[in-house]
Design an enzyme around this catalytic site. Structure first.
Site, PDB file in Angstrom:
ATOM      1  CG  ASN A 248      -3.608  -4.132  -2.038  1.00 51.20           C
ATOM      2  OD1 ASN A 248      -4.136  -5.230  -1.905  1.00 51.20           O
ATOM      3  ND2 ASN A 248      -3.098  -3.470  -1.023  1.00 51.20           N
TER       4      ASN A 248
ATOM      5  CG  HIS B 111      -9.836  -6.204  -0.628  1.00 51.66           C
ATOM      6  ND1 HIS B 111     -10.017  -6.621   0.673  1.00 51.66           N
ATOM      7  CD2 HIS B 111      -9.253  -4.984  -0.538  1.00 51.66           C
ATOM      8  CE1 HIS B 111      -9.586  -5.680   1.509  1.00 51.66           C
ATOM      9  NE2 HIS B 111      -9.110  -4.676   0.791  1.00 51.66           N
TER      10      HIS B 111
ATOM     11  CD  GLU C 266       1.632   3.369  -0.537  1.00 55.98           C
ATOM     12  OE1 GLU C 266       2.508   2.540  -0.819  1.00 55.98           O
ATOM     13  OE2 GLU C 266       0.410   3.135  -0.581  1.00 55.98           O
TER      14      GLU C 266
ATOM     15  CG  HIS D  73      -5.954   3.698   2.287  1.00 60.74           C
ATOM     16  ND1 HIS D  73      -7.266   3.884   2.608  1.00 60.74           N
ATOM     17  CD2 HIS D  73      -5.575   2.556   2.912  1.00 60.74           C
ATOM     18  CE1 HIS D  73      -7.668   2.900   3.400  1.00 60.74           C
ATOM     19  NE2 HIS D  73      -6.660   2.076   3.595  1.00 60.74           N
TER      20      HIS D  73
HETATM   21  N1  PXP Z   1      -1.264   1.474   0.216  1.00 57.29           N
HETATM   22  C1  PXP Z   1      -1.207   0.962   1.459  1.00 57.29           C
HETATM   23  C2  PXP Z   1       0.045   1.156   2.257  1.00 57.29           C
HETATM   24  C3  PXP Z   1      -2.291   0.230   1.999  1.00 57.29           C
HETATM   25  O1  PXP Z   1      -2.219  -0.274   3.248  1.00 57.29           O
HETATM   26  C4  PXP Z   1      -3.425   0.017   1.187  1.00 57.29           C
HETATM   27  C5  PXP Z   1      -4.559  -0.798   1.706  1.00 57.29           C
HETATM   28  O2  PXP Z   1      -4.140  -2.088   1.973  1.00 57.29           O
HETATM   29  C6  PXP Z   1      -3.428   0.552  -0.117  1.00 57.29           C
HETATM   30  C7  PXP Z   1      -2.347   1.296  -0.555  1.00 57.29           C
HETATM   31  C8  PXP Z   1      -4.585   0.355  -1.041  1.00 57.29           C
HETATM   32  O3  PXP Z   1      -5.717   0.969  -0.543  1.00 57.29           O
HETATM   33  P1  PXP Z   1      -7.118   0.694  -1.251  1.00 57.29           P
HETATM   34  O4  PXP Z   1      -7.396  -0.761  -1.101  1.00 57.29           O
HETATM   35  O5  PXP Z   1      -8.064   1.570  -0.497  1.00 57.29           O
HETATM   36  O6  PXP Z   1      -6.973   1.087  -2.697  1.00 57.29           O
END
Ligand code: PXP
Length: 245
Positions: A13, A16, A157, A196
Protein backbone atom coordinates in the site's frame (compact mmCIF):
# COMPACT_ATOMS: atom_id res chain seq x y z
CA UNK A 1 -0.32 -23.82 12.43
CA UNK A 2 -0.22 -26.14 9.43
CA UNK A 3 2.41 -25.36 6.84
CA UNK A 4 1.14 -24.60 3.38
CA UNK A 5 3.14 -24.32 0.20
CA UNK A 6 0.63 -22.18 -1.69
CA UNK A 7 2.01 -18.76 -2.55
CA UNK A 8 1.16 -15.81 -0.35
CA UNK A 9 1.01 -12.53 -2.23
CA UNK A 10 2.15 -9.19 -0.86
CA UNK A 11 0.18 -6.11 -1.83
CA UNK A 12 2.15 -2.97 -0.98
CA UNK A 13 0.00 0.00 0.00
CA UNK A 14 1.68 3.20 -1.21
CA UNK A 15 -0.78 5.70 0.34
CA UNK A 16 1.73 7.12 2.76
CA UNK A 17 4.24 8.04 0.09
CA UNK A 18 1.45 10.35 -1.05
CA UNK A 19 0.96 11.51 2.56
CA UNK A 20 4.57 12.73 2.63
CA UNK A 21 4.22 14.33 -0.80
CA UNK A 22 1.04 16.14 0.18
CA UNK A 23 2.64 17.49 3.37
CA UNK A 24 4.54 19.91 1.11
CA UNK A 25 2.42 20.05 -2.02
CA UNK A 26 4.14 19.49 -5.33
CA UNK A 27 4.99 16.11 -6.82
CA UNK A 28 7.66 14.54 -4.58
CA UNK A 29 8.00 11.83 -3.38
CA UNK A 30 6.08 10.18 -6.21
CA UNK A 31 3.85 7.24 -5.15
CA UNK A 32 4.03 5.78 -8.66
CA UNK A 33 7.82 5.60 -8.42
CA UNK A 34 7.34 3.82 -5.07
CA UNK A 35 4.95 1.37 -6.71
CA UNK A 36 7.46 0.55 -9.45
CA UNK A 37 10.26 0.05 -6.91
CA UNK A 38 8.03 -2.13 -4.72
CA UNK A 39 7.27 -4.30 -7.74
CA UNK A 40 10.99 -4.68 -8.45
CA UNK A 41 11.53 -5.73 -4.83
CA UNK A 42 8.94 -8.53 -5.02
CA UNK A 43 5.54 -6.94 -4.38
CA UNK A 44 2.83 -8.93 -6.11
CA UNK A 45 0.39 -6.06 -6.26
CA UNK A 46 -0.04 -2.39 -5.39
CA UNK A 47 -2.81 -1.13 -3.15
CA UNK A 48 -4.01 2.46 -3.03
CA UNK A 49 -6.89 4.01 -1.11
CA UNK A 50 -8.58 6.92 -2.85
CA UNK A 51 -10.21 8.50 0.17
CA UNK A 52 -13.19 10.79 -0.22
CA UNK A 53 -11.18 13.75 1.17
CA UNK A 54 -8.16 12.90 -1.09
CA UNK A 55 -5.84 13.28 1.90
CA UNK A 56 -3.13 11.14 0.29
CA UNK A 57 -3.80 9.38 -3.03
CA UNK A 58 -5.34 11.62 -5.70
CA UNK A 59 -7.40 10.94 -8.79
CA UNK A 60 -4.32 11.66 -10.90
CA UNK A 61 -2.36 9.02 -8.95
CA UNK A 62 -5.05 6.43 -9.69
CA UNK A 63 -4.93 7.38 -13.35
CA UNK A 64 -1.14 6.92 -13.48
CA UNK A 65 -1.20 3.70 -11.41
CA UNK A 66 -3.89 2.28 -13.71
CA UNK A 67 -1.77 2.72 -16.80
CA UNK A 68 1.78 2.46 -15.47
CA UNK A 69 1.96 -0.78 -13.50
CA UNK A 70 2.90 -4.27 -14.66
CA UNK A 71 1.46 -5.82 -11.47
CA UNK A 72 -2.19 -5.75 -10.35
CA UNK A 73 -3.71 -2.63 -8.78
CA UNK A 74 -6.05 -3.03 -5.83
CA UNK A 75 -8.18 0.09 -5.33
CA UNK A 76 -9.46 0.56 -1.80
CA UNK A 77 -12.71 2.49 -1.89
CA UNK A 78 -15.62 3.58 0.23
CA UNK A 79 -19.05 2.30 -0.80
CA UNK A 80 -20.15 5.51 -2.52
CA UNK A 81 -21.48 6.30 -5.99
CA UNK A 82 -18.49 8.56 -6.65
CA UNK A 83 -15.98 5.79 -5.90
CA UNK A 84 -17.98 3.25 -7.86
CA UNK A 85 -17.88 5.50 -10.93
CA UNK A 86 -14.10 5.95 -10.55
CA UNK A 87 -13.55 2.20 -10.20
CA UNK A 88 -15.69 1.50 -13.25
CA UNK A 89 -13.76 4.10 -15.23
CA UNK A 90 -10.30 2.74 -14.38
CA UNK A 91 -11.18 -0.94 -14.00
CA UNK A 92 -8.41 -1.92 -11.57
CA UNK A 93 -7.67 -5.62 -11.13
CA UNK A 94 -9.35 -5.52 -7.71
CA UNK A 95 -11.46 -3.22 -5.57
CA UNK A 96 -11.62 -3.55 -1.82
CA UNK A 97 -14.66 -1.93 -0.24
CA UNK A 98 -13.76 -0.31 3.06
CA UNK A 99 -15.72 1.73 5.61
CA UNK A 100 -14.69 5.35 5.67
CA UNK A 101 -15.25 8.09 8.17
CA UNK A 102 -13.80 11.49 7.41
CA UNK A 103 -12.54 12.11 10.96
CA UNK A 104 -10.68 8.80 11.31
CA UNK A 105 -6.92 8.68 10.89
CA UNK A 106 -7.00 5.30 9.18
CA UNK A 107 -9.61 2.65 8.41
CA UNK A 108 -10.93 1.78 11.85
CA UNK A 109 -12.74 -1.53 11.85
CA UNK A 110 -14.21 -3.47 8.97
CA UNK A 111 -17.27 -2.69 6.90
CA UNK A 112 -20.58 -3.90 8.31
CA UNK A 113 -21.40 -6.16 5.37
CA UNK A 114 -24.22 -7.74 7.37
CA UNK A 115 -25.87 -4.43 8.28
CA UNK A 116 -25.38 -2.77 4.88
CA UNK A 117 -26.45 -5.61 2.63
CA UNK A 118 -28.93 -3.56 0.57
CA UNK A 119 -26.43 -0.78 -0.13
CA UNK A 120 -23.53 -3.10 -0.93
CA UNK A 121 -25.34 -5.63 -3.12
CA UNK A 122 -25.67 -3.46 -6.27
CA UNK A 123 -22.09 -2.21 -5.84
CA UNK A 124 -20.60 -5.69 -5.54
CA UNK A 125 -22.62 -6.73 -8.60
CA UNK A 126 -21.59 -3.69 -10.70
CA UNK A 127 -17.90 -4.12 -9.90
CA UNK A 128 -18.04 -7.85 -10.56
CA UNK A 129 -19.86 -7.32 -13.87
CA UNK A 130 -17.02 -4.99 -14.91
CA UNK A 131 -14.51 -7.78 -14.32
CA UNK A 132 -13.13 -6.24 -11.12
CA UNK A 133 -12.35 -8.68 -8.31
CA UNK A 134 -14.35 -7.37 -5.36
CA UNK A 135 -13.22 -7.75 -1.83
CA UNK A 136 -14.90 -6.68 1.40
CA UNK A 137 -12.74 -5.45 4.28
CA UNK A 138 -14.39 -7.08 7.31
CA UNK A 139 -13.77 -8.01 10.90
CA UNK A 140 -12.98 -11.71 11.48
CA UNK A 141 -16.58 -12.40 12.49
CA UNK A 142 -18.74 -15.29 11.24
CA UNK A 143 -21.68 -12.89 10.71
CA UNK A 144 -19.63 -10.82 8.33
CA UNK A 145 -18.41 -13.89 6.45
CA UNK A 146 -22.03 -15.03 6.06
CA UNK A 147 -22.90 -11.59 4.69
CA UNK A 148 -19.98 -11.75 2.22
CA UNK A 149 -21.28 -15.14 1.04
CA UNK A 150 -24.78 -13.82 0.54
CA UNK A 151 -23.45 -10.75 -1.29
CA UNK A 152 -21.51 -13.02 -3.65
CA UNK A 153 -18.17 -11.33 -2.91
CA UNK A 154 -15.32 -13.46 -4.30
CA UNK A 155 -12.81 -12.13 -1.74
CA UNK A 156 -12.77 -10.90 1.85
CA UNK A 157 -9.92 -9.02 3.49
CA UNK A 158 -9.79 -9.70 7.22
CA UNK A 159 -8.98 -6.66 9.36
CA UNK A 160 -5.86 -7.41 11.40
CA UNK A 161 -5.82 -4.04 13.19
CA UNK A 162 -7.07 -5.41 16.49
CA UNK A 163 -4.59 -8.32 16.33
CA UNK A 164 -1.78 -5.81 15.72
CA UNK A 165 -2.74 -3.69 18.72
CA UNK A 166 -3.17 -6.51 21.22
CA UNK A 167 -0.49 -8.45 23.11
CA UNK A 168 -0.12 -11.72 24.99
CA UNK A 169 -3.16 -13.96 25.45
CA UNK A 170 -5.51 -11.36 23.94
CA UNK A 171 -3.46 -11.34 20.76
CA UNK A 172 -3.47 -15.15 20.64
CA UNK A 173 -7.28 -15.11 20.99
CA UNK A 174 -7.59 -12.58 18.16
CA UNK A 175 -5.28 -14.67 15.98
CA UNK A 176 -7.61 -17.63 16.59
CA UNK A 177 -10.56 -15.48 15.44
CA UNK A 178 -8.64 -14.61 12.28
CA UNK A 179 -7.77 -18.26 11.62
CA UNK A 180 -11.37 -19.40 12.21
CA UNK A 181 -12.75 -16.67 9.95
CA UNK A 182 -10.22 -17.57 7.23
CA UNK A 183 -11.21 -21.23 7.41
CA UNK A 184 -14.93 -20.40 7.30
CA UNK A 185 -14.54 -18.05 4.33
CA UNK A 186 -12.41 -20.55 2.38
CA UNK A 187 -14.91 -23.32 3.11
CA UNK A 188 -17.51 -21.12 1.44
CA UNK A 189 -15.34 -20.59 -1.64
CA UNK A 190 -14.19 -17.08 -0.73
CA UNK A 191 -10.54 -16.08 -1.23
CA UNK A 192 -9.03 -14.69 1.96
CA UNK A 193 -6.78 -11.65 2.26
CA UNK A 194 -5.71 -9.86 5.43
CA UNK A 195 -4.17 -6.57 6.41
CA UNK A 196 -3.83 -3.51 8.63
CA UNK A 197 -1.14 -2.79 11.18
CA UNK A 198 1.18 -5.60 10.06
CA UNK A 199 4.91 -5.26 10.76
CA UNK A 200 8.07 -7.41 10.60
CA UNK A 201 7.38 -8.41 14.21
CA UNK A 202 3.75 -9.48 13.92
CA UNK A 203 3.36 -10.69 10.33
CA UNK A 204 4.46 -14.34 10.69
CA UNK A 205 1.44 -15.79 12.57
CA UNK A 206 -0.97 -14.17 10.09
CA UNK A 207 1.12 -15.31 7.11
CA UNK A 208 1.01 -18.83 8.52
CA UNK A 209 -2.81 -19.04 8.37
CA UNK A 210 -3.06 -21.50 5.47
CA UNK A 211 -6.17 -20.03 3.81
CA UNK A 212 -4.73 -16.51 3.61
CA UNK A 213 -3.64 -15.77 0.04
CA UNK A 214 -2.67 -12.09 0.20
CA UNK A 215 -1.51 -9.56 2.76
CA UNK A 216 -1.90 -5.83 2.15
CA UNK A 217 0.67 -3.82 4.06
CA UNK A 218 1.43 -0.11 3.92
CA UNK A 219 2.22 2.19 6.81
CA UNK A 220 4.96 0.07 8.37
CA UNK A 221 6.70 -0.65 5.04
CA UNK A 222 6.80 3.01 4.03
CA UNK A 223 8.05 4.01 7.49
CA UNK A 224 10.75 1.34 7.43
CA UNK A 225 11.78 2.52 3.97
CA UNK A 226 12.99 5.78 5.55
CA UNK A 227 15.69 3.76 7.31
CA UNK A 228 16.55 0.94 4.92
CA UNK A 229 15.07 1.96 1.56
CA UNK A 230 11.83 0.76 0.02
CA UNK A 231 13.28 -2.21 -1.82
CA UNK A 232 14.92 -3.61 1.33
CA UNK A 233 11.77 -3.00 3.36
CA UNK A 234 9.53 -4.82 0.86
CA UNK A 235 12.01 -7.65 0.24
CA UNK A 236 12.36 -8.36 3.96
CA UNK A 237 8.60 -8.44 4.46
CA UNK A 238 8.24 -10.83 1.52
CA UNK A 239 10.96 -13.10 2.96
CA UNK A 240 9.27 -13.15 6.39
CA UNK A 241 5.95 -14.06 4.76
CA UNK A 242 7.52 -16.86 2.76
CA UNK A 243 9.36 -18.22 5.80
CA UNK A 244 6.06 -18.44 7.70
CA UNK A 245 4.32 -20.67 5.10
N1 PXP B 1 -5.94 -3.17 3.96
C1 PXP B 1 -6.90 -2.24 4.01
C2 PXP B 1 -8.27 -2.59 3.52
C3 PXP B 1 -6.63 -0.93 4.49
O1 PXP B 1 -7.61 -0.01 4.54
C4 PXP B 1 -5.31 -0.62 4.88
C5 PXP B 1 -4.98 0.76 5.33
O2 PXP B 1 -5.20 1.66 4.31
C6 PXP B 1 -4.33 -1.63 4.78
C7 PXP B 1 -4.68 -2.90 4.35
C8 PXP B 1 -2.90 -1.38 5.16
O3 PXP B 1 -2.80 -1.09 6.51
P1 PXP B 1 -1.41 -0.56 7.08
O4 PXP B 1 -1.13 0.74 6.40
O5 PXP B 1 -1.66 -0.44 8.55
O6 PXP B 1 -0.37 -1.60 6.74
Amino acid sequence: MAADTSPLRLGVNIDHVATVRNARGGGLPDPVRAALLAAQAGADGITAHLREDRRHITDADIERLSTGLAIPLNLEMAATEEMLAIALRHRPHAACIVPEKREERTTEGGIDAAGQHARLAPMVRALGDAGIRVSLFIEPDPRQIAAAVSLGAPVVELHTGRYAELAGADQVAELRRLADAAALAAKNGIEVHAGHGLTFDNVAPVAAIPQVRELNIGHFLIGEAIFVGLEASVARMKALMEAAR
